[in-house]
Write a protein that holds these residues in place. Structure first.
Motif, short mmCIF file in Angstrom:
data_model
loop_
_atom_site.label_atom_id
_atom_site.label_comp_id
_atom_site.label_asym_id
_atom_site.label_seq_id
_atom_site.Cartn_x
_atom_site.Cartn_y
_atom_site.Cartn_z
N GLU A 1 40.82 47.51 5.65
CA GLU A 1 39.91 46.36 5.78
C GLU A 1 40.10 45.59 7.08
OE1 GLU A 1 39.92 44.02 2.20
OE2 GLU A 1 39.45 45.76 0.95
N VAL A 2 40.32 46.31 8.15
CA VAL A 2 40.42 45.71 9.49
C VAL A 2 39.06 45.97 10.16
CG1 VAL A 2 41.74 45.61 11.64
CG2 VAL A 2 42.88 46.27 9.51
N TRP A 3 38.09 45.13 9.79
CA TRP A 3 36.69 45.40 10.14
C TRP A 3 36.41 45.31 11.63
CZ3 TRP A 3 35.20 48.19 6.49
CH2 TRP A 3 35.58 47.93 5.18
N TRP A 4 37.08 44.41 12.34
CA TRP A 4 36.85 44.33 13.78
C TRP A 4 37.30 45.63 14.45
CZ3 TRP A 4 40.82 45.00 17.20
CH2 TRP A 4 42.11 44.85 16.72
N LEU A 5 38.35 46.25 13.93
CA LEU A 5 38.84 47.51 14.49
C LEU A 5 37.90 48.66 14.14
CD1 LEU A 5 41.05 48.83 16.14
CD2 LEU A 5 42.40 49.07 14.03
N VAL A 6 37.27 48.59 12.97
CA VAL A 6 36.27 49.59 12.59
C VAL A 6 35.16 49.61 13.64
CG1 VAL A 6 34.45 50.16 10.92
CG2 VAL A 6 36.74 49.54 10.11
N GLY A 7 34.65 48.44 13.98
CA GLY A 7 33.60 48.36 14.98
C GLY A 7 34.04 48.87 16.34
N LEU A 8 35.21 48.47 16.76
CA LEU A 8 35.73 48.89 18.06
C LEU A 8 35.95 50.40 18.12
CD1 LEU A 8 36.75 47.77 20.78
CD2 LEU A 8 39.03 47.70 19.77
N LEU A 9 36.54 50.97 17.08
CA LEU A 9 36.78 52.41 17.04
C LEU A 9 35.47 53.21 16.95
CD1 LEU A 9 39.91 52.46 14.72
CD2 LEU A 9 39.85 53.03 17.17
N ALA A 10 34.51 52.69 16.21
CA ALA A 10 33.21 53.36 16.12
C ALA A 10 32.51 53.36 17.48
CB ALA A 10 32.33 52.69 15.06
N LEU A 11 32.58 52.23 18.19
CA LEU A 11 32.00 52.19 19.54
C LEU A 11 32.70 53.16 20.47
CD1 LEU A 11 31.37 48.38 20.08
CD2 LEU A 11 29.66 50.20 19.95
N ALA A 12 34.01 53.24 20.38
CA ALA A 12 34.76 54.19 21.21
C ALA A 12 34.35 55.63 20.89
CB ALA A 12 36.27 53.99 21.02
N ALA A 13 34.19 55.94 19.62
CA ALA A 13 33.77 57.29 19.22
C ALA A 13 32.38 57.61 19.76
CB ALA A 13 33.81 57.43 17.70
N GLY A 14 31.46 56.67 19.63
CA GLY A 14 30.10 56.88 20.14
C GLY A 14 30.08 57.06 21.64
N THR A 15 30.88 56.27 22.34
CA THR A 15 30.95 56.37 23.80
C THR A 15 31.51 57.73 24.22
OG1 THR A 15 31.22 53.99 24.01
CG2 THR A 15 31.92 55.33 25.88
N ALA A 16 32.61 58.14 23.59
CA ALA A 16 33.22 59.43 23.93
C ALA A 16 32.28 60.59 23.62
CB ALA A 16 34.54 59.58 23.18
N TYR A 17 31.56 60.50 22.52
CA TYR A 17 30.60 61.52 22.12
C TYR A 17 29.48 61.64 23.16
CZ TYR A 17 27.54 63.96 18.68
OH TYR A 17 26.75 64.84 17.99
N ALA A 18 28.93 60.50 23.57
CA ALA A 18 27.85 60.51 24.58
C ALA A 18 28.36 61.04 25.91
CB ALA A 18 27.28 59.11 24.74
N LEU A 19 29.57 60.67 26.30
CA LEU A 19 30.14 61.17 27.55
C LEU A 19 30.38 62.68 27.49
CD1 LEU A 19 32.60 58.28 28.48
CD2 LEU A 19 30.41 58.86 29.58
N ALA A 20 30.75 63.18 26.32
CA ALA A 20 30.93 64.62 26.16
C ALA A 20 29.60 65.35 26.34
CB ALA A 20 31.53 64.94 24.79
N GLY A 21 28.52 64.78 25.82
CA GLY A 21 27.20 65.37 26.02
C GLY A 21 26.79 65.36 27.48
N ARG A 22 27.07 64.27 28.15
CA ARG A 22 26.77 64.17 29.59
C ARG A 22 27.57 65.22 30.36
NH1 ARG A 22 26.70 58.66 32.96
NH2 ARG A 22 24.97 58.39 31.55
N ARG A 23 28.84 65.39 30.00
CA ARG A 23 29.71 66.38 30.65
C ARG A 23 29.17 67.79 30.42
NH1 ARG A 23 34.33 68.52 27.86
NH2 ARG A 23 35.50 69.85 29.24
N TRP A 24 28.72 68.09 29.20
CA TRP A 24 28.17 69.41 28.91
C TRP A 24 26.96 69.68 29.80
CZ3 TRP A 24 23.49 71.37 27.74
CH2 TRP A 24 23.45 72.75 27.47
N LEU A 25 26.06 68.71 29.92
CA LEU A 25 24.85 68.91 30.73
C LEU A 25 25.21 69.13 32.20
CD1 LEU A 25 21.80 69.15 30.78
CD2 LEU A 25 21.68 66.67 31.05
#
Length: 185
Positions: A123-147
């Motif tokens: 129940e560390v909700w601020w960390l949930v948001g921060l980690l989810a944003l980090a995951a989304g950012t890393a995922y998008a950067l991986a797609g950019r790297r693939w292209l």
């Protein structure tokens, strides 16, 4: 007696084809805001997954389903935008950059999902948001790297998972999601 194409003509046709593929690969661009849309959709999906699994209430399962739908809609919209912008459908882009089958995108998603779930279960909700944003950012950067890599080596990077495999994985995910929602009711 019929004769086939001359070897010189066949070799020239192959060179022209490879030059055309390389030219197309270098001209491909993502639609404006693509990385933000995909990154945000993954962040929402990861956060809602963590919430849906960590909270034992029925409404949380609905949030989990909503997150999956957000990602699905965002992915579909981005694929349509990519095709309109470039005039082609690129299977490798679909599976690797958008659906996350590229190794870097898969790792970003898996690590993000696991750490976000751990934060939600505590129940560390601020960390949930921060980690989810980090995951989304890393995922998008991986797609950019693939292209970027595809542009440099289109022949080597053009492959994608089969449609049958992607449909099978999607069906397993949907069945799992349905079972999760039904079992929590």
């Amino acid at each position: 007696m019929e004769t086939g194409p001359r070897p010189q003509d066949a070799a020239e046709a192959l060179r022209a084809s490879e030059q055309a593929r390389a030219g197309l690969a270098h001209s491909l661009v993502t639609p404006p805001g693509h990385d933000v849309v995909i990154g945000a959709a993954v962040a929402v999906q990861v956060a809602t997954m963590a919430l849906g699994l960590a909270v034992a209430d029925a409404w949380a399962r609905g949030v989990l389903v909503a997150g999956v739908l957000v990602f699905g809609v965002a992915a579909a919209v981005e694929l349509v935008r990519f095709r309109r912008r470039n005039g082609v459908r690129l299977d490798g882009f679909t599976s690797r950059a958008v659906l996350g089958t590229d190794a870097a995108a898969s790792i970003a998603y898996a690590v993000g999902a696991a750490t976000t779930y751990l934060a939600a279960s505590r129940e560390v909700w601020w960390l949930v948001g921060l980690l989810a944003l980090a995951a989304g950012t890393a995922y998008a950067l991986a797609g950019r790297r693939w292209l970027r890599r595809y542009r440099d080596q289109p022949a080597e990077r053009a492959g994608a998972e089969s449609t049958a495999l992607l449909v099978l994985v999607g069906l397993v995910a949907v069945v799992g999601l349905v079972l999760l929602v039904v079992s929590s009711s």
